[in-house]
Design a protein around this motif. Sequence first.
Motif, PDB file in Angstrom:
ATOM      1  N   GLN A 105       0.838  -1.207   0.000  1.00  0.00           N
ATOM      2  CA  GLN A 105       0.000   0.000   0.000  1.00  0.00           C
ATOM      3  C   GLN A 105       0.873   1.257   0.000  1.00  0.00           C
ATOM      4  O   GLN A 105       0.578   2.221  -0.703  1.00  0.00           O
ATOM      5  CB  GLN A 105      -0.940  -0.004   1.205  1.00  0.00           C
ATOM      6  CG  GLN A 105      -2.013  -1.062   1.108  1.00  0.00           C
ATOM      7  CD  GLN A 105      -2.836  -1.176   2.392  1.00  0.00           C
ATOM      8  OE1 GLN A 105      -2.685  -0.381   3.313  1.00  0.00           O
ATOM      9  NE2 GLN A 105      -3.703  -2.183   2.443  1.00  0.00           N
ATOM     10  N   ALA A 106       1.942   1.221   0.770  1.00  0.00           N
ATOM     11  CA  ALA A 106       2.870   2.359   0.803  1.00  0.00           C
ATOM     12  C   ALA A 106       3.473   2.592  -0.571  1.00  0.00           C
ATOM     13  O   ALA A 106       3.623   3.743  -1.006  1.00  0.00           O
ATOM     14  CB  ALA A 106       3.973   2.112   1.841  1.00  0.00           C
ATOM     15  N   LEU A 107       3.810   1.514  -1.269  1.00  0.00           N
ATOM     16  CA  LEU A 107       4.365   1.642  -2.620  1.00  0.00           C
ATOM     17  C   LEU A 107       3.411   2.391  -3.542  1.00  0.00           C
ATOM     18  O   LEU A 107       3.845   3.227  -4.338  1.00  0.00           O
ATOM     19  CB  LEU A 107       4.652   0.258  -3.209  1.00  0.00           C
ATOM     20  CG  LEU A 107       6.049  -0.267  -3.025  1.00  0.00           C
ATOM     21  CD1 LEU A 107       6.135  -1.708  -3.517  1.00  0.00           C
ATOM     22  CD2 LEU A 107       7.059   0.600  -3.723  1.00  0.00           C
ATOM     23  N   GLY A 108       2.137   2.093  -3.460  1.00  0.00           N
ATOM     24  CA  GLY A 108       1.156   2.797  -4.286  1.00  0.00           C
ATOM     25  C   GLY A 108       1.157   4.285  -4.008  1.00  0.00           C
ATOM     26  O   GLY A 108       1.143   5.099  -4.933  1.00  0.00           O
ATOM     27  N   ARG A 109       1.192   4.644  -2.741  1.00  0.00           N
ATOM     28  CA  ARG A 109       1.224   6.069  -2.378  1.00  0.00           C
ATOM     29  C   ARG A 109       2.545   6.714  -2.780  1.00  0.00           C
ATOM     30  O   ARG A 109       2.568   7.868  -3.222  1.00  0.00           O
ATOM     31  CB  ARG A 109       0.965   6.227  -0.885  1.00  0.00           C
ATOM     32  CG  ARG A 109      -0.504   5.889  -0.559  1.00  0.00           C
ATOM     33  CD  ARG A 109      -0.848   5.941   0.887  1.00  0.00           C
ATOM     34  NE  ARG A 109      -0.566   7.207   1.533  1.00  0.00           N
ATOM     35  CZ  ARG A 109      -0.585   7.360   2.856  1.00  0.00           C
ATOM     36  NH1 ARG A 109      -0.869   6.342   3.649  1.00  0.00           N
ATOM     37  NH2 ARG A 109      -0.325   8.538   3.390  1.00  0.00           N
ATOM     38  N   LEU A 110       3.632   5.965  -2.667  1.00  0.00           N
ATOM     39  CA  LEU A 110       4.936   6.493  -3.063  1.00  0.00           C
ATOM     40  C   LEU A 110       5.006   6.714  -4.570  1.00  0.00           C
ATOM     41  O   LEU A 110       5.607   7.683  -5.032  1.00  0.00           O
ATOM     42  CB  LEU A 110       6.057   5.559  -2.606  1.00  0.00           C
ATOM     43  CG  LEU A 110       6.310   5.555  -1.099  1.00  0.00           C
ATOM     44  CD1 LEU A 110       7.193   4.379  -0.714  1.00  0.00           C
ATOM     45  CD2 LEU A 110       6.932   6.879  -0.664  1.00  0.00           C
ATOM     46  N   ARG A 111       4.383   5.824  -5.345  1.00  0.00           N
ATOM     47  CA  ARG A 111       4.346   6.014  -6.800  1.00  0.00           C
ATOM     48  C   ARG A 111       3.634   7.319  -7.145  1.00  0.00           C
ATOM     49  O   ARG A 111       4.060   8.062  -8.013  1.00  0.00           O
ATOM     50  CB  ARG A 111       3.665   4.837  -7.477  1.00  0.00           C
ATOM     51  CG  ARG A 111       4.536   3.614  -7.592  1.00  0.00           C
ATOM     52  CD  ARG A 111       3.880   2.499  -8.424  1.00  0.00           C
ATOM     53  NE  ARG A 111       4.652   1.295  -8.316  1.00  0.00           N
ATOM     54  CZ  ARG A 111       4.304   0.219  -7.598  1.00  0.00           C
ATOM     55  NH1 ARG A 111       3.160   0.194  -6.947  1.00  0.00           N
ATOM     56  NH2 ARG A 111       5.087  -0.835  -7.535  1.00  0.00           N
TER      57      ARG A 111
END
Length: 158
Positions: A105-111
């Motif tokens: 989920q963090a990866l999605g926000r970081l993208r």
Amino acid sequence: MTTPDSDSLLAEQLLRLTRRVHRIQKRHIEECGLGVTPAQSRLLRTLAHYGSPPRMADLAERLEVVPRAITTLVDGLEAGGKVRRAPDPSNRRVIRIELTEEGRQALGRLRGARRSAAEEILAALSDEQRRALGGLLDTLMDGDAPTPTERGRGAGAG
């Protein structure tokens, strides 16, 4: 033909641009409120590209850092619930690093943060300028540009 002074100026411009990119990306990462550093963000992105959980040594090699740096990054991400250490099923002495659901989920926000940073950085360029810049960066990153010696004697001379 470039001169040493113009090459120095280009190198300085690239360094200044790199610092600006890092500053803007860091701000966008901080604004997404995940409590992740740019280095931890890079580690998460790298983890996402593995088909199966890598060893810390694999991550160190891929990121071109010393293993101790990976340990520190993993410690912080693990404390935040974004990764977990897991023993290798075939060799329990080997530890693998897995993304958790929270890490995904963090990866999605970081993208999204990286995309926003890129838009901010590239806002001053037209589509044509962006394509030209992309081509120039590809050439520099691929290392296909002729060396100063090769430029001096002409392409294909040898």
